[in-house]
Design an enzyme around this catalytic site. Structure first.
Site, PDB file in Angstrom:
ATOM      1  N   LYS A 190      15.052  83.984  34.661  1.00  0.00           N
ATOM      2  CA  LYS A 190      13.872  84.697  34.155  1.00  0.00           C
ATOM      3  C   LYS A 190      13.449  85.704  35.226  1.00  0.00           C
ATOM      4  CE  LYS A 190      10.784  85.237  30.845  1.00  0.00           C
ATOM      5  NZ  LYS A 190      11.174  85.856  29.556  1.00  0.00           N
ATOM      6  N   ASP A 222      14.944  82.957  27.622  1.00  0.00           N
ATOM      7  CA  ASP A 222      14.522  82.965  26.221  1.00  0.00           C
ATOM      8  C   ASP A 222      15.618  83.554  25.330  1.00  0.00           C
ATOM      9  OD1 ASP A 222      14.034  85.286  27.632  1.00  0.00           O
ATOM     10  OD2 ASP A 222      12.044  85.639  26.806  1.00  0.00           O
ATOM     11  N   ASP A 246      18.058  71.840  32.037  1.00  0.00           N
ATOM     12  CA  ASP A 246      17.648  70.627  31.331  1.00  0.00           C
ATOM     13  C   ASP A 246      17.394  70.943  29.864  1.00  0.00           C
ATOM     14  OD1 ASP A 246      16.727  68.122  30.659  1.00  0.00           O
ATOM     15  OD2 ASP A 246      14.945  68.188  31.930  1.00  0.00           O
TER      16      ASP A 246
END
Length: 372
Positions: A190, A222, A246
């Protein structure tokens, strides 16, 4: 390779953990019988069962056994009485995080494969996922899970920190893996928002020239989450930080059609642990409906770690036979399901080279197997 003798610490854990571990060890014993290797097992407590017995999710005796072992097999940890109590000071997950940190298990490796025979079980369209085959490299001992945590009078904080060496060591592993596969690495970060992600991107860009045969691309997390659903076949090796890995690796389970099919390895410079990615599924405990295949495939990854590629391939082929013969637990075969034990027995007998005719499968279901 000659005959190997290996000691394995078994942390069966909570919920369905003991059941799936039992079947994996059944298969590992079949490998030993077929190839002449010797595996010994040291059973220890970790998780909610360890809290109940000792007050500590990772007793010192368990940690010592793990340090002394050649590898660790973990079932699953977690219990609703801790999950549903936000005020609990001691939690099963604390034991797992501490074990990873103490043993330096910094790289989690999760294969995700779309099995042709199970494509109808995925909620995704078959033409999108057919042929998908990827490895997710998740950094395991840094990031927000291990950063400073705290509460203020009206808030809370969890710090995310990474160092250049932490990123470098797992990036090398991911690049090397990509070299042996389809030669593509995708860094998920990110970097448009997070300073730690910008560091990840810098390090990967610095390392990339040392791996000129590997194509590197970059996705914000995303977008990566969306692309996993829209076009998972584009991924070969995915590299990412702890929390992103995760979440994304669990999301990727829908490609395979079940969390019960996905194994994992957590490795460091000296230690290695193998476990299914699913949770403890306490609702299924003791009902013989838990899918043991992810744990059995984790055993295959363990065998690869030991350098026993032929044995690992035999286990994988045996799993494929169970899939082809529809010897599966209710989540994947609701009309004529097999029990957890029957799936494990079928795979173990395939490892030993026994036939898998309908009559033989009927014998397995009748409890006539010689594998206990």
């Amino acid at each position: 390779m000659g005959i190997l003798r290996k000691k394995i610490a078994v942390l069966a854990g909570d919920g369905i953990g003991p059941e799936v571990c039992h079947e994996a060890i059944k298969v590992l014993d079949a490998v030993a019988e077929r190839f002449g290797h010797r595996f010994t097992y040291d059973y220890q407590l970790m998780g909610a069962c360890a809290i109940d017995a000792t007050g500590d999710p990772l007793p010192e005796s368990t940690l010592a056994a793990c340090r002394a072992a050649d590898a660790i097999l973990l079932g699953a940890i977690g219990d609703p009485k801790y999950d549903n109590n936000p005020a609990a000071k001691v939690r099963p997950e604390q034991g797992l995080l501490r074990l990873r940190k103490e043993l330096g298990l910094y790289a989690n490796i999760r294969p995700v494969t779309a099995y042709d025979i199970l494509l109808p079980h995925s909620p995704l369209k078959a033409d999108r996922i057919a042929g998908a085959d990827m490895l997710i490299y998740r950094e395991l001992t840094g990031g927000i899970y291990f950063g400073e945590k705290g509460r203020t009078e009206n808030g809370a904080f969890d710090h995310c920190t990474y160092t250049r060496p932490e990123i470098t060591r797992i990036s090398h592993l991911a690049f090397q893996s990509a070299q042996s596969r389809r030669k593509k690495l995708t860094l998920v970060d990110k970097a448009n928002v997070l300073e730690t992600s910008r560091l990840w991107r810098e390090v990967v860009q610095e390392l990339a020239p040392a791996y000129p045969d590997v194509a590197v691309d970059y996705l914000f997390v995303d977008n990566a989450a969306m692309q996993l659903i829209l076009n998972p076949k584009q991924f070969d090796v995915m590299l990412t930080e702890n929390m992103f890995g995760d979440i994304l690796s669990d999301e990727a389970s829908v490609i395979a059609g079940s969390l019960g099919l996905l194994p994992s390895a957590s490795v460091g410079d000296k230690a290695a642990m193998f476990e299914p990615i699913h949770g403890s599924y306490p609702q299924a405990k003791g009902r013989s409906i838990a899918n043991p295949i992810a744990t059995i495939l984790s055993i295959a990854m363990m065998l690869e770690h030991f350098g026993l590629q032929e044995a690992a391939n035999v286990v994988k082929d045996a799993v494929q036979d169970a899939l082809a013969q529809n010897v599966l637990t209710p989540e994947l075969n609701p009309t004529s399901p097999s029990t957890t034990e029957q799936v494990g027995t079928h795979i173990a007998q395939c490892v030993l080279g026994f036939p898998t005719s309908q009559l033989h499968r009927d014998n397995i279901k009748a409890g006539m197997s010689t594998i206990i």
